[in-house]
Design a protein around this motif. Structure first.
Motif, PDB file in Angstrom:
ATOM      1  N   TYR A  87       0.768  -1.226  -0.369  1.00  0.00           N
ATOM      2  CA  TYR A  87       0.118   0.095   0.426  1.00  0.00           C
ATOM      3  C   TYR A  87       0.527   0.841  -0.137  1.00  0.00           C
ATOM      4  CZ  TYR A  87      -3.220  -3.322   1.397  1.00  0.00           C
ATOM      5  OH  TYR A  87      -3.983  -4.562   2.348  1.00  0.00           O
ATOM      6  N   SER A  88       0.051   2.419  -0.113  1.00  0.00           N
ATOM      7  CA  SER A  88       0.893   3.660  -0.187  1.00  0.00           C
ATOM      8  C   SER A  88       0.509   4.187   0.519  1.00  0.00           C
ATOM      9  CB  SER A  88       1.347   4.637  -1.237  1.00  0.00           C
ATOM     10  OG  SER A  88       1.063   5.583  -0.967  1.00  0.00           O
ATOM     11  N   THR A  89       1.359   4.959   1.965  1.00  0.00           N
ATOM     12  CA  THR A  89       0.713   5.164   3.009  1.00  0.00           C
ATOM     13  C   THR A  89       1.799   5.584   3.657  1.00  0.00           C
ATOM     14  OG1 THR A  89      -0.845   4.836   4.671  1.00  0.00           O
ATOM     15  CG2 THR A  89       0.871   3.093   4.079  1.00  0.00           C
ATOM     16  N   ASP A  90       1.564   7.078   4.939  1.00  0.00           N
ATOM     17  CA  ASP A  90       2.013   7.439   5.768  1.00  0.00           C
ATOM     18  C   ASP A  90       1.868   6.816   7.372  1.00  0.00           C
ATOM     19  OD1 ASP A  90      -0.302   8.678   6.981  1.00  0.00           O
ATOM     20  OD2 ASP A  90       0.999  10.287   6.460  1.00  0.00           O
ATOM     21  N   GLN A  91       0.418   5.874   7.965  1.00  0.00           N
ATOM     22  CA  GLN A  91       0.794   5.492   9.099  1.00  0.00           C
ATOM     23  C   GLN A  91       1.656   4.336   9.016  1.00  0.00           C
ATOM     24  OE1 GLN A  91      -1.952   6.894  10.768  1.00  0.00           O
ATOM     25  NE2 GLN A  91      -1.805   8.735   9.366  1.00  0.00           N
ATOM     26  N   TRP A  92       1.673   4.266  10.106  1.00  0.00           N
ATOM     27  CA  TRP A  92       2.632   3.396  10.650  1.00  0.00           C
ATOM     28  C   TRP A  92       1.954   2.844  12.280  1.00  0.00           C
ATOM     29  CZ3 TRP A  92       8.154   2.586  10.441  1.00  0.00           C
ATOM     30  CH2 TRP A  92       8.205   3.244   9.027  1.00  0.00           C
ATOM     31  N   GLY A  93       1.554   1.137  12.248  1.00  0.00           N
ATOM     32  CA  GLY A  93       0.960   0.736  13.271  1.00  0.00           C
ATOM     33  C   GLY A  93       1.911   0.238  14.768  1.00  0.00           C
ATOM     34  N   LYS A  94       1.398   1.031  15.952  1.00  0.00           N
ATOM     35  CA  LYS A  94       2.341   0.346  17.176  1.00  0.00           C
ATOM     36  C   LYS A  94       1.886  -0.936  17.627  1.00  0.00           C
ATOM     37  CE  LYS A  94       3.208   2.086  21.823  1.00  0.00           C
ATOM     38  NZ  LYS A  94       2.716   2.927  22.755  1.00  0.00           N
ATOM     39  N   VAL A  95       3.478  -2.102  17.803  1.00  0.00           N
ATOM     40  CA  VAL A  95       2.216  -3.182  17.792  1.00  0.00           C
ATOM     41  C   VAL A  95       4.067  -3.476  18.579  1.00  0.00           C
ATOM     42  CG1 VAL A  95       1.997  -3.646  15.931  1.00  0.00           C
ATOM     43  CG2 VAL A  95       4.309  -4.026  15.870  1.00  0.00           C
ATOM     44  N   THR A  96       3.885  -4.809  19.654  1.00  0.00           N
ATOM     45  CA  THR A  96       4.617  -5.656  20.261  1.00  0.00           C
ATOM     46  C   THR A  96       4.577  -6.821  19.913  1.00  0.00           C
ATOM     47  OG1 THR A  96       4.002  -4.199  22.730  1.00  0.00           O
ATOM     48  CG2 THR A  96       5.133  -6.300  22.873  1.00  0.00           C
ATOM     49  N   HIS A  97       6.042  -7.494  19.406  1.00  0.00           N
ATOM     50  CA  HIS A  97       7.074  -8.392  19.172  1.00  0.00           C
ATOM     51  C   HIS A  97       8.148  -9.013  19.866  1.00  0.00           C
ATOM     52  CE1 HIS A  97       7.317 -11.924  15.837  1.00  0.00           C
ATOM     53  NE2 HIS A  97       8.169 -11.350  15.762  1.00  0.00           N
ATOM     54  N   ASP A  98       8.533 -10.472  19.877  1.00  0.00           N
ATOM     55  CA  ASP A  98       9.534 -11.245  20.903  1.00  0.00           C
ATOM     56  C   ASP A  98       9.902  -9.340  21.793  1.00  0.00           C
ATOM     57  OD1 ASP A  98       9.187 -12.654  19.411  1.00  0.00           O
ATOM     58  OD2 ASP A  98      11.438 -11.744  18.281  1.00  0.00           O
ATOM     59  N   GLY A  99       8.803  -9.185  22.417  1.00  0.00           N
ATOM     60  CA  GLY A  99       8.842  -8.324  23.560  1.00  0.00           C
ATOM     61  C   GLY A  99       9.698  -7.455  23.405  1.00  0.00           C
ATOM     62  N   GLN A 100       9.557  -6.782  21.591  1.00  0.00           N
ATOM     63  CA  GLN A 100       9.680  -5.625  21.914  1.00  0.00           C
ATOM     64  C   GLN A 100       8.507  -4.364  20.902  1.00  0.00           C
ATOM     65  OE1 GLN A 100      13.101  -4.203  21.755  1.00  0.00           O
ATOM     66  NE2 GLN A 100      13.956  -6.156  22.941  1.00  0.00           N
TER      67      GLN A 100
END
Length: 276
Positions: A87-100
């Motif tokens: 996709y083309s976007t300036d949006q970023w999602g906040k996530v937690t993965h492997d404790g980070q």
């Protein structure tokens, strides 16, 4: 002086001591008691190996990597560096993965239902949605409401991807500008683009525009990047120079904004659904 005490059975006392000792050991070790994981506002799927970054840009540190095809729980979203990917976007999602915990670009993240996805932190409130003009019909209001369904999801723009509208059957529409028009009007008899939308719409005078009509350049020669179309949602003032739109815009995604009549190649013609 008499001090009242609560009697304990022999079995209760060692249990209390054991729990207290365990908590003390955790505190000494610096581990603390485990907190509940952050709630997920939306579930997505990575369309490529996805870097979890410290900030919403590719210049920040990579904290972890989410493999392509993996399920991703997104807590909230924030604007950042514009990325062209799936996709083309300036949006970023906040996530937690492997404790980070960090941010992943939504350019490589498919989210089919982002109704619960809110902005991260306490940023400025979005601009208020303009109220429809007085006397708007139920059919026109439905077009506006359906268009806003994608806006509320922050759906990225793509000429290849598909996403459902608000319908219970989950029917999907292409996530570009003409796909939003098809979704807003619930047009399902064929795949619509700026080239063939005139089969459903007829041109009207600019001064006859009402919320729920559309503005764009349609017909032959408007394929791909040569065409654009938006939902009209009223003039900003009586001069009828600037108007409110609901649209899927390349490089922006589903959005509500204003445009100036005649200022660009696509905003010089007005159209209305046949039969209205």
């Amino acid at each position: 002086m008499t001090v009242e005490t609560t009697a304990q059975t022999p079995a209760q006392t060692p249990v209390r001591r054991t729990l207290g000792a365990s908590a003390a050991l955790l505190a000494v070790a610096g581990l603390g008691l485990a907190a509940a994981p952050a709630a997920s506002a939306a579930e997505g799927t990575a369309t490529a190996d996805l870097s979890v970054r410290a900030e919403t840009n590719t210049g920040s540190a990579v904290l972890a990597t989410i493999p392509s095809g993996a399920a991703v729980d997104v807590q909230c979203q924030a604007a950042g560096e514009h990325i062209d990917g799936t996709y083309s976007t300036d949006q970023w999602g906040k996530v937690t993965h492997d404790g980070q915990t960090g941010y992943v670009s939504r350019a490589y993240l498919t989210i089919l239902d982002a109704n619960g996805l809110v902005a991260c932190g306490e940023g400025e409130a979005p601009a208020p949605t303009p109220a429809p003009e007085p006397g708007i019909s139920a059919d026109r209001q439905q077009v506006l409401d359906r268009g806003r369904h994608w806006v509320q999801q922050g759906l990225p723009y793509s000429m290849e991807a598909y996403a459902p509208g608000p319908d219970a059957d989950g029917y999907q529409f292409r996530t570009d500008c003409s796909g939003m028009i098809a979704m807003a009007y619930n047009l399902r008899d064929q795949s619509y683009s700026t080239v063939n939308l005139p089969e459903k719409f007829h041109e009207i005078d600019k001064n006859d525009l009402q919320p729920g009509d559309i503005v764009g350049n349609l017909g032959p020669g408007s394929a791909g990047a040569n065409g654009h179309v938006v939902i009209f949602n009223g003039w900003t003032d009586e001069s009828k120079t600037t108007f409110h739109t609901i649209e899927q815009a390349g490089g922006v995604g589903a959005t509500e904004r204003t445009a100036t009549w005649g200022a660009d190649f696509w905003n010089q013609h007005a159209y209305r659904l046949n039969g209205w």
